[in-house]
Design a protein around this motif. Structure first.
Motif, PDB file in Angstrom:
ATOM      1  N   LEU A   1     138.440  80.949  17.498  1.00 22.43           N
ATOM      2  CA  LEU A   1     137.233  81.039  16.661  1.00 22.43           C
ATOM      3  C   LEU A   1     136.477  79.739  16.882  1.00 22.43           C
ATOM      4  O   LEU A   1     136.912  78.676  16.429  1.00 22.43           O
ATOM      5  N   SER A   2     135.353  79.811  17.593  1.00 15.46           N
ATOM      6  CA  SER A   2     134.736  78.583  18.084  1.00 15.46           C
ATOM      7  C   SER A   2     133.223  78.607  18.002  1.00 15.46           C
ATOM      8  O   SER A   2     132.597  79.642  18.237  1.00 15.46           O
ATOM      9  N   ASN A   3     132.656  77.436  17.670  1.00 15.19           N
ATOM     10  CA  ASN A   3     131.230  77.207  17.869  1.00 15.19           C
ATOM     11  C   ASN A   3     131.042  76.834  19.330  1.00 15.19           C
ATOM     12  O   ASN A   3     131.453  75.750  19.755  1.00 15.19           O
ATOM     13  N   ILE A   4     130.425  77.726  20.100  1.00 12.24           N
ATOM     14  CA  ILE A   4     130.366  77.493  21.541  1.00 12.24           C
ATOM     15  C   ILE A   4     129.191  78.266  22.146  1.00 12.24           C
ATOM     16  O   ILE A   4     128.979  79.431  21.815  1.00 12.24           O
TER      17      ILE A   4
ATOM     18  N   LEU B   1     131.256  79.102  27.102  1.00 11.75           N
ATOM     19  CA  LEU B   1     132.288  80.134  26.949  1.00 11.75           C
ATOM     20  C   LEU B   1     132.623  80.745  28.309  1.00 11.75           C
ATOM     21  O   LEU B   1     133.804  80.929  28.642  1.00 11.75           O
ATOM     22  N   GLU B   2     131.616  81.031  29.095  1.00 11.21           N
ATOM     23  CA  GLU B   2     131.834  81.592  30.430  1.00 11.21           C
ATOM     24  C   GLU B   2     132.561  80.598  31.330  1.00 11.21           C
ATOM     25  O   GLU B   2     133.457  80.977  32.097  1.00 11.21           O
TER      26      GLU B   2
ATOM     27  N   ALA C   1     133.307  84.055  19.272  1.00 10.48           N
ATOM     28  CA  ALA C   1     132.510  82.882  19.602  1.00 10.48           C
ATOM     29  C   ALA C   1     131.199  82.940  18.824  1.00 10.48           C
ATOM     30  O   ALA C   1     130.612  84.017  18.655  1.00 10.48           O
ATOM     31  N   SER C   2     130.756  81.785  18.379  1.00  8.26           N
ATOM     32  CA  SER C   2     129.529  81.725  17.576  1.00  8.26           C
ATOM     33  C   SER C   2     128.334  82.323  18.310  1.00  8.26           C
ATOM     34  O   SER C   2     127.482  82.978  17.701  1.00  8.26           O
ATOM     35  N   CYS C   3     128.272  82.126  19.627  1.00 10.88           N
ATOM     36  CA  CYS C   3     127.133  82.632  20.400  1.00 10.88           C
ATOM     37  C   CYS C   3     127.082  84.154  20.405  1.00 10.88           C
ATOM     38  O   CYS C   3     126.013  84.742  20.615  1.00 10.88           O
ATOM     39  N   GLU C   4     128.218  84.798  20.162  1.00 10.89           N
ATOM     40  CA  GLU C   4     128.273  86.256  20.163  1.00 10.89           C
ATOM     41  C   GLU C   4     127.798  86.858  18.846  1.00 10.89           C
ATOM     42  O   GLU C   4     127.218  87.947  18.827  1.00 10.89           O
TER      43      GLU C   4
ATOM     44  N   ALA D   1     124.912  78.950  18.394  1.00 11.76           N
ATOM     45  CA  ALA D   1     124.693  80.232  17.721  1.00 11.76           C
ATOM     46  C   ALA D   1     124.090  81.292  18.644  1.00 11.76           C
ATOM     47  O   ALA D   1     123.854  82.425  18.202  1.00 11.76           O
ATOM     48  N   GLY D   2     123.847  80.934  19.890  1.00 14.57           N
ATOM     49  CA  GLY D   2     123.289  81.901  20.826  1.00 14.57           C
ATOM     50  C   GLY D   2     121.856  82.297  20.513  1.00 14.57           C
ATOM     51  O   GLY D   2     121.412  83.384  20.876  1.00 14.57           O
ATOM     52  N   LEU D   3     121.122  81.402  19.869  1.00 13.40           N
ATOM     53  CA  LEU D   3     119.757  81.710  19.455  1.00 13.40           C
ATOM     54  C   LEU D   3     118.720  81.247  20.475  1.00 13.40           C
ATOM     55  O   LEU D   3     117.574  81.702  20.437  1.00 13.40           O
ATOM     56  N   ILE D   4     119.115  80.346  21.379  1.00 13.76           N
ATOM     57  CA  ILE D   4     118.247  79.906  22.466  1.00 13.76           C
ATOM     58  C   ILE D   4     119.081  79.790  23.733  1.00 13.76           C
ATOM     59  O   ILE D   4     120.303  79.694  23.682  1.00 13.76           O
ATOM     60  N   SER D   5     118.401  79.811  24.870  1.00 13.50           N
ATOM     61  CA  SER D   5     119.089  79.662  26.155  1.00 13.50           C
ATOM     62  C   SER D   5     119.327  78.185  26.456  1.00 13.50           C
ATOM     63  O   SER D   5     118.710  77.299  25.853  1.00 13.50           O
TER      64      SER D   5
END
Length: 204
Positions: free
Chosen positions: A109-112, A117-118, A134-137, A50-54
């Motif tokens: 459409l991905s959980n990633i 992703l990069e 992407a979910s992280c976005e 979810a892009g909530l932590i590094s």
């Protein structure tokens, strides 16, 4: 009439079978389950998606939890090594290209997590797509309905004109509930092509 075909990434466009990976690596059912729960099945993994932590934060927390559980060595090895299982599925990449050449729009459409992703972008896995979410976005993971809606909104798509493909049944069911046609990806690309044909999505 379906106009857009939407693909998950992990388990569809690239190999991603963490439980099989852990079986090969650890050879102990008890340890495999413990390490899975501390890594791929953890809350930290969901937050990474979810892009909530590094990645640094996620790994640090997973290692701290692993230390408390007495398997820091095993978890460290997995965190250092696991990305090699993300092998591109070249027949799937070719299928995306063929669908695009036949006039369909193709999206992912991905959980990633951001770093993965990069990595896959650099490897050219996403080159054939017209775009994606992407979910992280968007800081939302499937099967939350909001991530599907984010894709529809971003590209002005209609759910009833989209076919969604994912290896996770819960994600397919969530898409179906929103009006998408849904296909659960199995091992065979040929099986997927036949499933697409039942939606009148053909490559002839």
């Amino acid at each position: 009439m379906y106009k857009s075909i939407i693909f998950d990434i992990g388990g569809v466009m690239v190999d991603f079978d963490p439980k099989a990976y852990l079986v090969d690596r650890l050879c102990s059912a008890e340890m495999e389950e413990k390490v899975y729960d501390l890594t791929f099945g953890s809350e930290e993994w969901k937050k990474l998606d979810a892009g909530l932590i590094s990645r640094f934060e996620g790994n640090a927390t997973m290692l701290k939890n692993a230390q408390a559980a007495g398997c820091e060595f095993e978890v460290q090895g997995v965190l250092d090594d696991w990305t090699h299982i993300l092998r591109p599925r070249h027949r799937m990449i070719e299928l995306v290209r063929r669908l695009k050449n036949h006039g369909y729009c193709v999206y992912y459409l991905s959980n990633i997590p951001e770093d993965i992703l990069e990595l896959l972008t650099a490897r050219g896995v996403l080159d054939q797509f017209d775009g994606g979410v992407a979910s992280c976005e968007v800081h939302i993971n499937k099967p939350d309905a909001r991530i599907y809606q984010a894709l529809l909104d971003k590209y002005s798509l209609k759910a009833d004109e989209c076919v969604f493909i994912d290896d996770n049944l819960a994600n397919v069911q969530a898409a179906f509930a929103l009006g998408f046609a849904g296909i659960q990806m199995k091992e065979s690309v040929g099986t997927l092509v036949r499933s697409l044909a039942t939606c009148n999505v053909t490559l002839r």
